[in-house]
Design a protein around this motif. Structure first.
Motif, PDB file in Angstrom:
ATOM      1  N   LEU A  32      36.053  49.878  28.144  1.00 42.37           N
ATOM      2  CA  LEU A  32      35.910  51.014  27.748  1.00 42.37           C
ATOM      3  C   LEU A  32      36.397  51.880  28.928  1.00 42.37           C
ATOM      4  O   LEU A  32      36.313  53.256  28.654  1.00 42.37           O
ATOM      5  CB  LEU A  32      34.575  51.398  27.307  1.00 42.37           C
ATOM      6  N   PHE A  33      36.828  51.698  29.870  1.00 45.41           N
ATOM      7  CA  PHE A  33      37.529  52.335  30.985  1.00 45.41           C
ATOM      8  C   PHE A  33      38.321  51.796  31.945  1.00 45.41           C
ATOM      9  O   PHE A  33      37.863  50.534  32.194  1.00 45.41           O
ATOM     10  CB  PHE A  33      36.306  53.241  31.857  1.00 45.41           C
ATOM     11  N   PRO A  34      39.024  52.373  32.890  1.00 42.81           N
ATOM     12  CA  PRO A  34      39.675  51.357  33.567  1.00 42.81           C
ATOM     13  C   PRO A  34      38.860  50.953  34.790  1.00 42.81           C
ATOM     14  O   PRO A  34      38.330  51.974  35.357  1.00 42.81           O
ATOM     15  CB  PRO A  34      40.950  52.450  33.985  1.00 42.81           C
ATOM     16  N   GLY A  35      38.721  49.956  35.108  1.00 43.42           N
ATOM     17  CA  GLY A  35      37.652  49.405  36.219  1.00 43.42           C
ATOM     18  C   GLY A  35      36.546  48.773  35.565  1.00 43.42           C
ATOM     19  O   GLY A  35      35.894  48.126  36.239  1.00 43.42           O
ATOM     20  N   HIS A  36      36.522  48.767  34.118  1.00 41.68           N
ATOM     21  CA  HIS A  36      35.443  48.036  33.302  1.00 41.68           C
ATOM     22  C   HIS A  36      35.531  46.444  33.845  1.00 41.68           C
ATOM     23  O   HIS A  36      36.500  45.879  33.634  1.00 41.68           O
ATOM     24  CB  HIS A  36      35.363  48.236  32.205  1.00 41.68           C
ATOM     25  N   PRO A  37      34.296  45.857  34.443  1.00 40.11           N
ATOM     26  CA  PRO A  37      34.409  44.420  34.616  1.00 40.11           C
ATOM     27  C   PRO A  37      34.721  43.526  33.438  1.00 40.11           C
ATOM     28  O   PRO A  37      34.061  43.656  32.437  1.00 40.11           O
ATOM     29  CB  PRO A  37      33.052  44.033  35.150  1.00 40.11           C
ATOM     30  N   ILE A  38      35.605  42.508  33.659  1.00 41.76           N
ATOM     31  CA  ILE A  38      36.014  41.774  32.648  1.00 41.76           C
ATOM     32  C   ILE A  38      35.451  40.501  32.850  1.00 41.76           C
ATOM     33  O   ILE A  38      34.942  39.574  31.942  1.00 41.76           O
ATOM     34  CB  ILE A  38      37.543  41.742  32.543  1.00 41.76           C
ATOM     35  N   ALA A  39      35.606  39.962  34.136  1.00 44.09           N
ATOM     36  CA  ALA A  39      35.103  38.526  34.429  1.00 44.09           C
ATOM     37  C   ALA A  39      34.852  38.664  36.150  1.00 44.09           C
ATOM     38  O   ALA A  39      35.147  39.540  36.676  1.00 44.09           O
ATOM     39  CB  ALA A  39      36.211  37.556  34.341  1.00 44.09           C
ATOM     40  N   ALA A  40      34.112  37.805  36.654  1.00 45.59           N
ATOM     41  CA  ALA A  40      33.926  37.595  37.960  1.00 45.59           C
ATOM     42  C   ALA A  40      34.183  36.271  38.447  1.00 45.59           C
ATOM     43  O   ALA A  40      33.796  35.213  37.782  1.00 45.59           O
ATOM     44  CB  ALA A  40      32.355  38.129  38.264  1.00 45.59           C
ATOM     45  N   VAL A  41      34.228  36.124  39.769  1.00 46.52           N
ATOM     46  CA  VAL A  41      34.880  34.928  40.377  1.00 46.52           C
ATOM     47  C   VAL A  41      34.237  34.630  41.667  1.00 46.52           C
ATOM     48  O   VAL A  41      33.949  35.462  42.407  1.00 46.52           O
ATOM     49  CB  VAL A  41      36.322  34.751  40.720  1.00 46.52           C
ATOM     50  N   ALA A  42      33.554  33.404  42.118  1.00 48.26           N
ATOM     51  CA  ALA A  42      33.139  33.331  43.454  1.00 48.26           C
ATOM     52  C   ALA A  42      34.063  32.129  43.953  1.00 48.26           C
ATOM     53  O   ALA A  42      34.366  31.059  43.310  1.00 48.26           O
ATOM     54  CB  ALA A  42      31.604  32.834  43.246  1.00 48.26           C
ATOM     55  N   ALA A  43      34.434  32.291  45.295  1.00 50.95           N
ATOM     56  CA  ALA A  43      35.195  31.442  45.941  1.00 50.95           C
ATOM     57  C   ALA A  43      34.970  31.098  47.372  1.00 50.95           C
ATOM     58  O   ALA A  43      34.114  32.247  47.870  1.00 50.95           O
ATOM     59  CB  ALA A  43      36.841  31.608  45.521  1.00 50.95           C
ATOM     60  N   THR A  44      35.324  30.250  48.000  1.00 48.44           N
ATOM     61  CA  THR A  44      34.932  30.260  49.465  1.00 48.44           C
ATOM     62  C   THR A  44      35.344  31.303  50.368  1.00 48.44           C
ATOM     63  O   THR A  44      34.712  31.666  51.352  1.00 48.44           O
ATOM     64  CB  THR A  44      35.555  28.795  49.932  1.00 48.44           C
ATOM     65  N   THR A  45      36.416  31.981  49.772  1.00 56.37           N
ATOM     66  CA  THR A  45      36.940  33.257  50.701  1.00 56.37           C
ATOM     67  C   THR A  45      37.058  34.580  49.701  1.00 56.37           C
ATOM     68  O   THR A  45      37.402  34.149  48.646  1.00 56.37           O
ATOM     69  CB  THR A  45      38.193  33.235  51.693  1.00 56.37           C
ATOM     70  N   GLU A  46      37.128  35.664  50.181  1.00 60.34           N
ATOM     71  CA  GLU A  46      37.080  36.939  49.301  1.00 60.34           C
ATOM     72  C   GLU A  46      38.708  36.722  49.001  1.00 60.34           C
ATOM     73  O   GLU A  46      39.009  37.078  47.819  1.00 60.34           O
ATOM     74  CB  GLU A  46      37.261  37.933  50.317  1.00 60.34           C
ATOM     75  N   ALA A  47      39.757  36.199  49.717  1.00 60.99           N
ATOM     76  CA  ALA A  47      41.148  36.293  49.141  1.00 60.99           C
ATOM     77  C   ALA A  47      41.369  35.325  48.098  1.00 60.99           C
ATOM     78  O   ALA A  47      42.130  35.525  47.307  1.00 60.99           O
ATOM     79  CB  ALA A  47      42.106  35.794  50.494  1.00 60.99           C
ATOM     80  N   ILE A  48      40.734  34.232  48.126  1.00 65.51           N
ATOM     81  CA  ILE A  48      40.888  33.119  47.065  1.00 65.51           C
ATOM     82  C   ILE A  48      40.225  33.766  45.832  1.00 65.51           C
ATOM     83  O   ILE A  48      40.577  33.829  44.810  1.00 65.51           O
ATOM     84  CB  ILE A  48      40.192  31.882  47.560  1.00 65.51           C
ATOM     85  N   ALA A  49      39.164  34.382  46.011  1.00 67.02           N
ATOM     86  CA  ALA A  49      38.321  35.068  44.867  1.00 67.02           C
ATOM     87  C   ALA A  49      39.509  36.016  44.269  1.00 67.02           C
ATOM     88  O   ALA A  49      39.359  36.139  42.889  1.00 67.02           O
ATOM     89  CB  ALA A  49      37.033  35.623  45.103  1.00 67.02           C
ATOM     90  N   ALA A  50      40.165  37.114  44.925  1.00 68.36           N
ATOM     91  CA  ALA A  50      40.881  38.001  44.529  1.00 68.36           C
ATOM     92  C   ALA A  50      42.269  37.118  43.876  1.00 68.36           C
ATOM     93  O   ALA A  50      42.559  37.777  42.838  1.00 68.36           O
ATOM     94  CB  ALA A  50      41.210  38.832  45.602  1.00 68.36           C
ATOM     95  N   GLU A  51      42.645  36.191  44.312  1.00 64.59           N
ATOM     96  CA  GLU A  51      43.672  35.175  43.827  1.00 64.59           C
ATOM     97  C   GLU A  51      43.301  34.942  42.415  1.00 64.59           C
ATOM     98  O   GLU A  51      44.065  35.104  41.714  1.00 64.59           O
ATOM     99  CB  GLU A  51      44.087  34.343  44.944  1.00 64.59           C
TER     100      GLU A  51
END
Ligand code: FES
Ligand code: FES
Lengths: 158, 753
Positions: free
Chosen positions: B107-126
């Motif tokens: 409903l807006f740009p920025g609305h969460p669609i999914a979330a990921v947990a990973a060993t580093t922030e960079a991997i989670a973003a990837e």
């Protein structure tokens, strides 16, 4: 990716740490060095919450690469008090209620200290322009400016 | 009730108990903590303002080395729309569950669609980038005018207004008398329409949390919020974990202003922690804060005021359209309910409309809605006063609400301090000072309801005779200092012997949010009652030792004394002595009180603002400002002034520079502190405060809430000052340099030269 080994001095102590080449100094401080007094408000150099000094020059640690600390002198909020003796600015911030939530406070203090080292007798305008890189959303800056001016006056009197 | 007078600590500028930690960098804010084995969570957000989510494929992300868990809306407890509202405070969980994670539509740009947990922030973003989402992009609208068009794209098809699907999610009205009748009596009627832009609360600390979930479901949340109990409850609702299994620990909070009264990250991090078996830390970037949290509403208001020649307001009509963002819930109550309240208006209709559009769901911002309403009302007040050739403060005095006035939203006022604020403004040096060329002066007043509500305290005497006070409200602006002052005053000891702690959800009784200007009001009532119980115990203990009646013992200056020589001659027994004797005299000394506090009086303020116009750059610069407010009783004047000054600074930003700017694609174009221009130190003058103290008779120390009123009058005061300087009125905020330049046409510039 291989980490980089950095040898530096932090708050007068020799220090070594490992970091990614792309890590900022703020990442290194808050991560491997466990000095979380410097805060991240924006990561873009616009809020000043991460203010530190590099060889006595005031900088935003979010805009500096951690590897650039090699062989330089870093100072952070954690190095401002001497043992249990607060820096006069810290004391004055407390006495004059120059902080509310406190998230900007470390950066404000580091920046104010850098100003007073450069200019022990700043005008109000100079204080305001010097601190213009440090956002505070709580105080309206009034008490902060007053605390800096009053500390400067007291330090000059000593 | 007897007010404490003659104080040693109440009213003193003591050093706050948490101050040392904050000036040394030792204080632990939410992003400062780590846990062994901790991993990082990141959120994938919608790029579209409005889109149906056809499918989400997380398989590639899950296979990325280092990824430990992925969650989508499937993992979050659903609150089906058709089942009706599930309220938690003022929040409907049907919207909350869809706001933390888009369910069927983004409903807006920025609305969460999914979330990921990973060993580093960079991997989670990837990993977020590897999630494949099939969107059906839909038409969208952001501005109120577009969202209320008959053919506007509808965000929530189930929502009906006047029987048709609509983006208007609600209407509210306050009514008194008959406006048609009232306007007939008026000699002068002025009607104007105003718009304001959405602005962000702008706290310097981005949202952050660190959460671990044990295999048996026992959950520890460490996070930045305006209420650990709200965090616990919302997380429990959205994850299905019972509240008793969740320990929500309040970290120090780096500003909130209402924006941290709902959760964004905690339910996601809890689910990621549960799935991965690892503690999960999530910290928003500034860009995420700007795109997906808060802000407060943009608005469109029409205000009509009618008055007789002698300066009496006979009728008023206000219509306030406020943007709610993606889900219903804009602060129309504050806009419609507060903006006319400083005045005694016999015939009044004040209406609010809650309008959904494709931007992030609004969150409370300091006196939610009231500054928006006051901006419109107080500007029209200025025009009416001018038309009547009356001083604007005299015009306010003539119409001021006072004891016995019935406000349109219901209450009949007890003794209030509004008139005192107008008089203090009028008598201030500031109001009498001369103005220079291209300078102008404006005034405005404002009101906020203030609130009481649930609060808990526990006061314990340590074995060495000192005091530990635990309350349940996060301290956002110095409330611990006020509590220490009050407790020390009552016990008659040095305030440094009182330590004030914010308890977590499992160690202190339920306490409602830090918000609504309620914390010191509510917590000081429960702290006072707890301390009084302790004093009673101490008197009984001394009586036992002296073998006299407890009634014959008084507590004074930190010690028990016989009330008079005929009660017996005894050396006083100090708090320390009684604490040391406690094991033999009935055991530990402590008392707790839980209450739903009532009796919060509304707050009023009147502001005076001077501006100077830079004709070359179009900058309206505030050069002098005085905020006058009835604060009831300033328990710690330093932090009361701080509230006033902070609110004023935010209002000046809102008036002059702050606004969300959107791209053609419906995205926020200025999601950082460089382009979203909050006031910096060099933008502002010193901010003067006049604290009027009309004690609240329903509070043991006379406290009234102070945190929100300071933002209410500011935009109107600045606008009125600019009008006074330029002879030109702005009907839209912000009054930023390009807009000021536009009106500085050639004649004005020439006149200045
Ligand atoms: S975090 Fe470095 S300036 Fe904001
Ligand atoms: S004290 Fe909260 S941001 Fe400065």
């Amino acid at each position: 990716m291989a980490k980089v080994h950095v040898t530096t001095s932090i708050n007068g102590e020799p220090m070594e740490f490992l970091c990614e080449p792309s890590d900022t100094m703020l990442d290194a401080l808050r991560g491997p060095l466990a000095l979380t007094g410097s805060k991240e408000g924006c990561a873009s150099g616009d809020c000043g919450a991460c203010s530190i000094t590099l060889d006595d020059r005031l900088i935003c640690s979010c805009l500096m690469l951690a590897v650039e600390a090699q062989d330089h002198e870093i100072r952070t909020i954690e190095g401002m008090a001497q043992g249990d003796k607060l820096h006069p600015l810290q004391q004055k911030f407390l006495e004059m209620a120059a902080l509310q939530c406190g998230i900007c406070t470390s950066g404000m203090l580091v920046a104010s200290d850098a100003l007073l080292k450069k200019n022990p007798d700043p005008s109000e305008e100079e204080v305001r322009f010097w601190l213009a890189g440090n956002l505070c959303r709580c105080t309206g800056y009034d008490k902060i400016v007053r605390a800096v001016m009053e500390t400067a006056a007291e330090m000059r009197a000593q | 009730m007897n007010l404490v007078t003659n104080n040693k600590w109440i009213g003193q500028r003591t050093i706050r108990p948490d101050g040392m930690d904050k000036v040394t960098g030792r204080a632990q804010f939410a992003a400062d903590t780590t846990m062994p084995g901790q991993i990082w969570g990141k959120v994938l957000r919608s790029p579209h303002p409005h889109a149906r989510i056809r499918s989400i494929d997380t398989s590639k992300a899950e296979k990325l080395p280092g990824v430990k868990a992925v969650v989508t809306a499937r993992d979050i407890v659903d609150f089906p729309i058709a089942n009706g509202a599930v309220m938690l405070g003022i929040q409907d969980m049907r919207w909350m569950c869809r706001n933390v994670m888009a369910r069927d539509k983004a409903l807006f740009p920025g609305h969460p669609i999914a979330a990921v947990a990973a060993t580093t922030e960079a991997i989670a973003a990837e990993a977020c980038k590897l999630i494949e989402v099939d969107y059906e992009v839909l038409p969208w609208s952001i501005e109120i005018d577009d969202a209320i068009l008959p053919d506007a794209p509808i965000l929530h098809e189930f929502n009906k207004f006047d029987g048709k699907p609509s983006n208007i999610a609600g209407r509210l009205e306050h009514k008194k008398g008959d406006i048609a009748d009232g306007f007939k009596k008026a000699d002068i009627v002025i009607e104007r329409t105003f718009t304001t832009r959405p602005v962000h609360q702008g706290y310097i600390e981005p949202h952050a949390c660190l959460i671990s979930v044990a295999p048996d479901g026992k959950t520890t949340i460490w996070s930045s919020s305006q209420g650990q109990f709200m965090v616990r409850a919302m997380t429990a609702y959205l994850t299905g974990i019972p509240q008793s299994d969740i320990r929500a620990i309040p970290a120090e909070i780096g500003g909130g202003f209402g924006g941290k009264t709902i959760v964004y990250l905690e339910p996601l991090a809890t689910l990621l922690a549960k799935k991965s078996g690892r503690p999960v830390k999530m910290v928003m970037t500034r860009e995420e804060v700007m795109r997906a949290t808060g802000p407060t509403s943009g608005s469109k208001s029409t205000v009509k005021i009618g008055a007789t020649k002698d300066g009496k307001i006979v009728a008023a009509h206000g219509t306030f359209y406020l943007q709610a963002g993606a889900f219903p819930g804009s602060p129309i109550r504050g806009a419609a309910g507060c903006s006319f309240t400083p005045y005694d208006i016999p015939n009044l209709l004040s209406e609010g409309y809650d309008v959904c559009s494709n931007r992030s769901k609004v969150a409370a911002y300091r006196a939610p809605g009231a500054p928006i309403g006051a901006y419109a009302v107080e500007c029209v007040m200025d025009e009416v006063a001018e038309a009547l050739k009356m001083d604007p403060l005299d015009f306010r005095l003539k119409n001021a609400a006072k004891e016995g006035t019935k406000a349109a939203h219901g209450p009949v006022f007890p003794r209030i301090g509004f008139i005192e604020t107008v008089e203090a403004a009028k008598n201030s040096d500031h109001y009498k000072a001369p103005l220079g060329k291209l300078q102008g002066r404006g005034v405005a007043s404002g009101f906020w309801f203030n609130a009481g509500g649930e609060s808990s305290a526990q006061v314990n005497i340590t074995e060495d005779g000192n005091v530990v006070v635990t309350t349940g409200h996060p301290d956002i602006g110095g409330s611990r200092a006020g509590i220490a002052n009050i407790c020390a005053e009552l016990l008659g000891i040095d305030y440094r012997r009182v330590s004030v702690i914010i308890g977590d959800t499992q160690t202190i009784g339920f306490s409602n949010l830090t918000g609504g200007s309620r914390v010191l009001f509510a917590s000081s009532i429960v702290v006072t009652q707890s301390t009084e119980k302790i004093i009673q115990t101490l008197r009984e203990r001394a009586a036992k030792i002296w073998e006299i009646d407890p009634e014959a013992v008084k507590w004074e200056n930190g010690a028990a004394h016989p009330v008079s020589p005929n009660a017996g001659q005894f050396e006083p027994l100090t708090l320390q002595e009684l604490a040391e004797k406690a094991p033999a005299m009935g055991g530990p000394i402590g008392a707790g009180v839980q209450l739903n506090t009532t009796g919060a009086d509304g707050g009023f303020g009147t502001h005076v603002c001077d501006v100077e116009i830079d004709v070359d750059l179009g900058i309206a610069r505030v050069i002098r400002y005085t905020a006058v407010q009835d604060v009831g009783r300033a328990i710690h004047p330093g932090y009361v002034e701080g509230q006033l000054q902070g609110g004023v600074a935010q209002g000046i930003g809102w008036a002059l520079n702050e606004e969300y700017i959107y791209t053609k694609e419906g995205k926020v174009d200025n999601p950082g502190f460089l382009d979203y221009r909050m006031p910096v130190c060099s933008d502002l003058p010193m901010l003067d405060c006049i604290m009027v103290e009309v004690p609240n008779p329903k509070h043991p120390q006379g406290v009234k809430g102070v945190g929100e009123v300071p933002l209410v009058p500011v935009m109107a005061a600045v606008a009125n000052a600019i009008y006074n300087a330029l002879g030109k009125r702005f009907y839209a905020l912000p009054m930023s340099p390009p807009k000021v330049l536009e009106v500085l046409d050639a004649p004005t510039r020439e006149a200045a030269e």
